[in-house]
Design a protein around this motif. Structure first.
Motif, short mmCIF file in Angstrom:
data_model
loop_
_atom_site.label_atom_id
_atom_site.label_comp_id
_atom_site.label_asym_id
_atom_site.label_seq_id
_atom_site.Cartn_x
_atom_site.Cartn_y
_atom_site.Cartn_z
N MET A 175 0.84 -1.19 0.00
CA MET A 175 0.00 0.00 0.00
C MET A 175 0.87 1.24 0.00
N ILE A 176 0.26 2.37 -0.35
CA ILE A 176 0.95 3.65 -0.38
C ILE A 176 0.18 4.66 0.46
N PHE A 177 0.90 5.34 1.35
CA PHE A 177 0.34 6.53 1.97
C PHE A 177 1.05 7.72 1.37
N GLN A 178 0.30 8.56 0.70
CA GLN A 178 0.85 9.71 -0.02
C GLN A 178 0.64 10.97 0.82
N ASP A 179 1.73 11.59 1.22
CA ASP A 179 1.67 12.72 2.16
C ASP A 179 1.98 14.02 1.43
N ARG A 180 0.96 14.83 1.21
CA ARG A 180 1.15 16.10 0.48
C ARG A 180 1.37 17.27 1.44
N GLU A 181 0.60 17.34 2.51
CA GLU A 181 0.71 18.46 3.44
C GLU A 181 0.45 17.95 4.85
N LYS A 182 1.46 18.04 5.69
CA LYS A 182 1.35 17.51 7.05
C LYS A 182 0.35 18.32 7.87
N PRO A 183 -0.19 17.72 8.92
CA PRO A 183 -1.22 18.41 9.71
C PRO A 183 -0.67 19.64 10.43
N LYS A 184 -1.49 20.65 10.50
CA LYS A 184 -1.17 21.81 11.32
C LYS A 184 -2.47 22.45 11.76
N ILE A 185 -2.39 23.17 12.86
CA ILE A 185 -3.58 23.82 13.40
C ILE A 185 -3.44 25.33 13.21
N THR A 186 -4.51 25.95 12.77
CA THR A 186 -4.51 27.39 12.48
C THR A 186 -5.58 28.07 13.33
N PRO A 187 -5.20 29.12 14.06
CA PRO A 187 -6.20 29.83 14.89
C PRO A 187 -6.85 30.99 14.15
N LYS A 188 -8.08 31.23 14.49
CA LYS A 188 -8.75 32.48 14.09
C LYS A 188 -9.19 33.16 15.39
N THR A 189 -8.22 33.82 16.00
CA THR A 189 -8.46 34.41 17.32
C THR A 189 -8.18 35.91 17.33
N ASN A 190 -8.02 36.48 16.15
CA ASN A 190 -7.86 37.92 16.08
C ASN A 190 -9.19 38.58 16.48
N LEU A 191 -9.12 39.56 17.33
CA LEU A 191 -10.35 40.19 17.82
C LEU A 191 -11.15 40.85 16.70
N ASN A 192 -10.52 41.04 15.56
CA ASN A 192 -11.22 41.62 14.40
C ASN A 192 -11.75 40.57 13.44
N ASP A 193 -11.50 39.29 13.71
CA ASP A 193 -12.00 38.23 12.83
C ASP A 193 -13.52 38.20 12.85
N ASP A 194 -14.11 37.87 11.70
CA ASP A 194 -15.58 37.85 11.61
C ASP A 194 -16.21 36.89 12.60
N ASN A 195 -15.56 35.73 12.84
CA ASN A 195 -16.14 34.75 13.75
C ASN A 195 -16.23 35.32 15.17
N VAL A 196 -15.30 36.20 15.53
CA VAL A 196 -15.35 36.83 16.85
C VAL A 196 -16.44 37.89 16.88
N PHE A 197 -16.51 38.68 15.82
CA PHE A 197 -17.47 39.78 15.79
C PHE A 197 -18.91 39.28 15.70
N PHE A 198 -19.16 38.30 14.81
CA PHE A 198 -20.54 37.88 14.56
C PHE A 198 -20.99 36.73 15.48
N GLN A 199 -20.12 35.77 15.75
CA GLN A 199 -20.52 34.61 16.56
C GLN A 199 -19.98 34.66 17.99
N ASP A 200 -19.10 35.62 18.29
CA ASP A 200 -18.51 35.74 19.61
C ASP A 200 -17.81 34.44 20.02
N GLU A 201 -17.00 33.93 19.10
CA GLU A 201 -16.29 32.69 19.38
C GLU A 201 -14.95 32.68 18.66
N PHE A 202 -14.01 32.00 19.26
CA PHE A 202 -12.72 31.78 18.64
C PHE A 202 -12.77 30.42 17.91
N VAL A 203 -11.99 30.29 16.86
CA VAL A 203 -12.02 29.08 16.04
C VAL A 203 -10.59 28.58 15.83
N TRP A 204 -10.42 27.27 15.93
CA TRP A 204 -9.16 26.61 15.61
C TRP A 204 -9.46 25.50 14.60
#
Length: 299
Positions: A175-204
């Protein structure tokens, strides 16, 4: 907790650490049957694995075997896992409730290759490979020593829970496991992000790009027959006597037996017991390593 840039930066560092700690610390099993191939494009082309002939006596000019890179193609897929946390929960110092969740995100990202490889393996009974046959098939075409076409089988037949014999001693894998882009976590925690302004929540959000596909069918033998000493012996004989391209004796070494959970007892008895059911010496003891894979279909 005061919601400041510094506090959010520290929070992101903590979540990133939790994610990566579990990502790198999670035990995986796909490497038992799959080779990892780094990928740099969306579609990765492969040569026809396993069609290299034996070395020949050098008389006259070299005989050049050109690896056609259009044997088969594996297309990368994109995966994500995203969580949202209320700004109020962070403000109220509820971070400890969510760190284990981020930790678990790292685990599922690490286990994605397992999920893909074992799922793809079971598709081998109904999915064609580069030679036009199902990956597990009784009629794989190879070129014989005299140049004529011959048939080779890597499937014992049957209709029960599948078990597999694998030669895991080589660099090339079934079998083959083909790895194009390794996992990473990205935050959306800028106080000006839409998710903060509209939903009042931080997103990862975590992202990974990869895929699983078939490798060398010659290195794995599948059976849906009952896992008995007789069927095991026949499967080993089929592998150890297999011929490849231009009559090459492949010299396969079936040293790994893979079973689903329902066949664990049969596998343990076959490979570990001193004596068989009739009381005679168990000649198959220690002839392979047993791997019980819980992701495999039980029936």
């Amino acid at each position: 907790m005061d919601i400041t840039k510094a506090a959010l930066a520290a929070l992101n560092t903590a979540f990133n650490t939790a994610f990566n700690t579990r990502l790198t610390g999670t035990e995986t099993t796909y490497g038992r049957v799959a080779m990892t191939v780094p990928s740099t494009t969306r579609h990765q082309a492969y040569p026809k694995l396993g069609e290299i002939g034996p070395m020949r006596e050098w008389i006259g000019e070299r005989f050049i075997e050109r690896l056609e890179k259009d044997g088969f193609v594996i297309t990368n897929r994109k995966f994500e896992k995203t969580i949202a946390v209320s700004v109020d929960d962070i403000s109220d110092d509820q971070i400890g409730l969510f760190t284990p969740i981020v930790n678990d995100m790292g685990q599922v990202a690490a286990e994605l290759p397992d999920d893909l490889v074992w799922e793809q393996l079971e598709k081998g009974f109904t999915t064609e490979h580069y030679d036009g046959q199902m990956f597990f098939d009784t009629d794989h075409p190879v070129v014989g020593a005299d140049g004529s076409e011959a048939s080779v089988s890597n499937f014992q037949g049957g209709a029960g829970a599948a078990w597999y014999l694998v030669d895991d001693t080589r660099s090339i894998k079934p079998m083959i496991f083909q790895d194009r882009e390794k996992p990473k976590i990205t935050p959306k925690t800028n106080l000006n992000d839409d998710n903060v302004f509209f939903q009042d929540e931080f997103v990862w959000g975590a992202k990974r790009r990869c895929a699983a596909g078939f490798g060398a069918w010659q290195l794995i033998y599948a059976s849906r027959q009952p896992l008995t000493a007789q069927n095991y012996a026949a499967a080993r004989a089929a592998m150890t006597t297999m011929h490849g391209h231009r009559g090459r004796k492949l010299n396969l070494k079936p040293k790994l037996l893979i079973v689903p959970g329902t066949l664990e007892e049969a596998g343990l008895e076959l490979l570990n017991a001193e004596r068989n059911a009739a009381g005679a010496t168990n000649v198959w003891k220690g002839t392979a390593t047993l791997h019980v894979e819980n992701r495999l279909t039980l029936i």
